[in-house]
Design a protein around this motif. Structure first.
Motif, PDB file in Angstrom:
ATOM      1  N   ASP A  14       0.860  -1.442   0.001  1.00 51.16           N
ATOM      2  CA  ASP A  14      -0.029   0.097  -0.047  1.00 51.16           C
ATOM      3  C   ASP A  14       0.925   1.217  -0.022  1.00 51.16           C
ATOM      4  N   ASP A  15       2.007   1.041   0.784  1.00 46.38           N
ATOM      5  CA  ASP A  15       2.786   2.390   0.876  1.00 46.38           C
ATOM      6  C   ASP A  15       3.598   2.564  -0.450  1.00 46.38           C
ATOM      7  N   MET A  16       3.808   1.454  -1.018  1.00 46.14           N
ATOM      8  CA  MET A  16       4.552   1.489  -2.231  1.00 46.14           C
ATOM      9  C   MET A  16       3.418   2.279  -3.322  1.00 46.14           C
ATOM     10  N   GLU A  17       2.285   1.618  -3.321  1.00 45.86           N
ATOM     11  CA  GLU A  17       1.319   2.160  -4.376  1.00 45.86           C
ATOM     12  C   GLU A  17       1.026   3.851  -4.325  1.00 45.86           C
ATOM     13  N   ALA A  18       1.187   4.102  -2.972  1.00 43.16           N
ATOM     14  CA  ALA A  18       1.116   5.645  -2.669  1.00 43.16           C
ATOM     15  C   ALA A  18       2.050   6.380  -3.420  1.00 43.16           C
ATOM     16  N   ILE A  19       3.197   6.018  -3.102  1.00 42.26           N
ATOM     17  CA  ILE A  19       4.350   6.513  -3.948  1.00 42.26           C
ATOM     18  C   ILE A  19       4.361   6.550  -5.521  1.00 42.26           C
ATOM     19  N   ARG A  20       3.928   5.292  -6.025  1.00 39.66           N
ATOM     20  CA  ARG A  20       3.814   5.311  -7.318  1.00 39.66           C
ATOM     21  C   ARG A  20       2.577   6.266  -7.896  1.00 39.66           C
ATOM     22  N   SER A  21       1.754   6.467  -6.966  1.00 42.50           N
ATOM     23  CA  SER A  21       0.834   7.651  -7.429  1.00 42.50           C
ATOM     24  C   SER A  21       1.342   8.990  -7.504  1.00 42.50           C
ATOM     25  N   LEU A  22       2.308   9.160  -6.362  1.00 43.00           N
ATOM     26  CA  LEU A  22       3.106  10.393  -6.558  1.00 43.00           C
ATOM     27  C   LEU A  22       3.949  10.669  -7.543  1.00 43.00           C
ATOM     28  N   VAL A  23       4.387   9.435  -8.116  1.00 36.60           N
ATOM     29  CA  VAL A  23       5.470   9.628  -9.427  1.00 36.60           C
ATOM     30  C   VAL A  23       4.719  10.086 -10.493  1.00 36.60           C
ATOM     31  N   VAL A  24       3.195   9.702 -10.848  1.00 35.57           N
ATOM     32  CA  VAL A  24       2.669  10.303 -11.855  1.00 35.57           C
ATOM     33  C   VAL A  24       2.295  11.831 -11.799  1.00 35.57           C
ATOM     34  N   THR A  25       2.278  12.150 -10.423  1.00 37.26           N
ATOM     35  CA  THR A  25       2.194  13.549 -10.383  1.00 37.26           C
ATOM     36  C   THR A  25       3.346  14.792 -11.067  1.00 37.26           C
ATOM     37  N   PHE A  26       4.524  14.117 -11.006  1.00 39.84           N
ATOM     38  CA  PHE A  26       5.746  14.968 -11.510  1.00 39.84           C
ATOM     39  C   PHE A  26       6.227  14.323 -12.806  1.00 39.84           C
ATOM     40  N   SER A  27       5.428  13.607 -13.440  1.00 39.02           N
ATOM     41  CA  SER A  27       5.887  13.062 -14.739  1.00 39.02           C
ATOM     42  C   SER A  27       5.461  14.015 -15.952  1.00 39.02           C
ATOM     43  N   ASP A  28       4.592  15.066 -15.539  1.00 40.68           N
ATOM     44  CA  ASP A  28       4.334  16.072 -16.624  1.00 40.68           C
ATOM     45  C   ASP A  28       5.291  16.721 -17.184  1.00 40.68           C
ATOM     46  N   GLU A 212       9.795   6.459 -15.304  1.00 41.83           N
ATOM     47  CA  GLU A 212       9.691   5.037 -15.656  1.00 41.83           C
ATOM     48  C   GLU A 212      10.491   3.968 -14.701  1.00 41.83           C
ATOM     49  N   GLN A 213      11.820   4.480 -14.453  1.00 38.80           N
ATOM     50  CA  GLN A 213      12.930   3.980 -13.535  1.00 38.80           C
ATOM     51  C   GLN A 213      12.100   3.847 -12.151  1.00 38.80           C
ATOM     52  N   ILE A 214      11.814   4.614 -11.812  1.00 33.86           N
ATOM     53  CA  ILE A 214      11.186   4.734 -10.198  1.00 33.86           C
ATOM     54  C   ILE A 214       9.925   3.750 -10.306  1.00 33.86           C
ATOM     55  N   THR A 215       9.248   3.573 -11.233  1.00 35.21           N
ATOM     56  CA  THR A 215       8.090   2.720 -11.298  1.00 35.21           C
ATOM     57  C   THR A 215       8.723   1.236 -11.509  1.00 35.21           C
ATOM     58  N   THR A 216       9.785   0.944 -12.197  1.00 38.53           N
ATOM     59  CA  THR A 216      10.276  -0.193 -12.334  1.00 38.53           C
ATOM     60  C   THR A 216      10.945  -0.759 -10.938  1.00 38.53           C
ATOM     61  N   ASP A 217      11.465   0.300 -10.421  1.00 38.95           N
ATOM     62  CA  ASP A 217      12.274  -0.028  -8.936  1.00 38.95           C
ATOM     63  C   ASP A 217      11.072  -0.505  -7.835  1.00 38.95           C
ATOM     64  N   ILE A 218       9.694   0.176  -7.923  1.00 30.18           N
ATOM     65  CA  ILE A 218       8.654  -0.158  -7.324  1.00 30.18           C
ATOM     66  C   ILE A 218       8.311  -1.432  -7.521  1.00 30.18           C
ATOM     67  N   GLU A 219       8.091  -1.871  -8.643  1.00 28.55           N
ATOM     68  CA  GLU A 219       7.655  -3.256  -9.076  1.00 28.55           C
ATOM     69  C   GLU A 219       8.426  -4.158  -8.555  1.00 28.55           C
ATOM     70  N   MET A 220       9.869  -4.067  -8.672  1.00 29.03           N
ATOM     71  CA  MET A 220      10.942  -4.720  -8.215  1.00 29.03           C
ATOM     72  C   MET A 220      10.960  -5.181  -6.781  1.00 29.03           C
ATOM     73  N   LEU A 221      10.805  -4.042  -5.926  1.00 28.57           N
ATOM     74  CA  LEU A 221      10.646  -4.241  -4.500  1.00 28.57           C
ATOM     75  C   LEU A 221       9.331  -4.872  -4.046  1.00 28.57           C
ATOM     76  N   GLU A 222       8.267  -4.581  -4.690  1.00 26.00           N
ATOM     77  CA  GLU A 222       7.254  -4.962  -4.354  1.00 26.00           C
ATOM     78  C   GLU A 222       7.140  -6.738  -4.743  1.00 26.00           C
ATOM     79  N   SER A 223       7.817  -6.932  -5.686  1.00 25.21           N
ATOM     80  CA  SER A 223       7.726  -8.622  -5.961  1.00 25.21           C
ATOM     81  C   SER A 223       8.625  -9.373  -4.855  1.00 25.21           C
ATOM     82  N   PHE A 224       9.829  -8.628  -4.417  1.00 23.86           N
ATOM     83  CA  PHE A 224      10.520  -9.060  -3.689  1.00 23.86           C
ATOM     84  C   PHE A 224       9.692  -9.129  -2.504  1.00 23.86           C
ATOM     85  N   GLY A 225       9.259  -8.107  -1.830  1.00 25.74           N
ATOM     86  CA  GLY A 225       8.228  -8.220  -0.685  1.00 25.74           C
ATOM     87  C   GLY A 225       7.233  -9.342  -0.512  1.00 25.74           C
TER      88      GLY A 225
END
Length: 270
Positions: A14-28, A212-225
């Motif tokens: 849940d925490d990682m998904e919140a950060i993922r949402s944050l990433v979208v806000t500065f991708s513009d 895109e890199q941060i999203t990839t990092d999050i996906e990798m860490l979530e998978s390990f979790g």
């Protein structure tokens, strides 16, 4: 039956998904360059801190499960008690007398005495004592070697390799071989912390990880979790369900969070 590992992992996701949402806000790209860099760097540091705390919590609960499943002090994993003792003493040695005078020596030294008493009673055989915050502590970035070390103290060797044969890890790296998944995870995690450190140690960073890199990092860490959760659920010596948790601030809050009945502290081991 829900395990404490599953609850911690769900909160981590849940925490990682919140950060993922944050990433979208500065991708513009319309946003100012400096603002996008600052946001990306902040997100990377937050991802690292969230991951490190997740691993510590999982390691503490695994250690707690190991102790709960041990008949007596002399049957604990070889280095568990000695590591907790050493880290407690190291922490006490860092108490600053100047701060004690400013804050009131009674409070500071009273807390120090409580910490000493906790580990002293544990080493005398009272396995109900909560020594896990002292026991589980990482000195360096949560790279694979550091992760393995946090679990090795509880008798679980090379947890990163153990997690690599789980489906979340195999899927994350698009492989069917656990050895390849482990190798790619090690490389990915090392690269992530290299980037994290470059950000943390630079006062004038002019570039940062892309969304895109941060999203990839999050996906990798979530998978390990998810894989770690599965690994610990299998490796824990007891069916470590929430209603069976022993005393401790962290576990009490988890029991409350899911509505599980609180259980009184276990008595001294015989």
């Amino acid at each position: 039956m829900t395990t404490v590992f599953e609850v911690i992992a769900e909160e981590f996701i849940d925490d990682m998904e919140a950060i993922r949402s944050l990433v979208v806000t500065f991708s513009d790209p319309k946003q100012l360059s400096k603002a996008r860099i600052a946001a990306a760097n902040s997100a990377t540091l937050l991802v690292a801190a969230t991951f490190e705390e997740f691993v510590r919590e999982m390691a503490r609960e695994f250690a707690r499960a190991v102790v709960a499943g041990t008949e007596s002090f002399d049957k604990l994993p070889a280095n568990l008690a000695s590591t907790a003792w050493k880290r407690t003493m190291d922490g006490l040695a860092k108490v600053k007398f100047d701060n004690a005078k400013k804050a009131g020596s009674e409070n500071i030294f009273g807390a120090a005495q409580a910490r000493f008493t906790m580990i002293y009673e544990f080493c005398k055989g009272d396995l109900s004592k909560d020594i896990y915050r002292e026991l589980i502590h990482n000195e360096n970035n949560m790279r694979p070697r550091e992760i393995n070390g946090l679990f090795k103290v509880s008798g679980l060797k090379d947890v990163c390799s153990m997690a690599s044969d789980k489906q979340p890890m195999l899927d994350a790296f698009g492989v069917t071989d656990a050895g390849k998944a482990h190798g790619r995870f090690v490389e990915s995690l090392e690269n992530f912390f290299e980037r994290r450190n470059e950000i943390a140690h630079s006062l004038n960073a002019k570039q940062s990880s892309s969304p895109e890199q941060i999203t990839t990092d999050i996906e990798m860490l979530e998978s390990f979790g998810r894989a770690l959760c599965e690994t610990l659920g299998t490796a824990a010596p007891l069916p470590y369900s929430l209603p069976a948790l022993v005393a401790g601030e962290a576990t009490t809050s988890l029991a409350t969070m899911v509505g599980a009945p609180e259980v009184p502290p276990a008595g001294p081991a015989n």
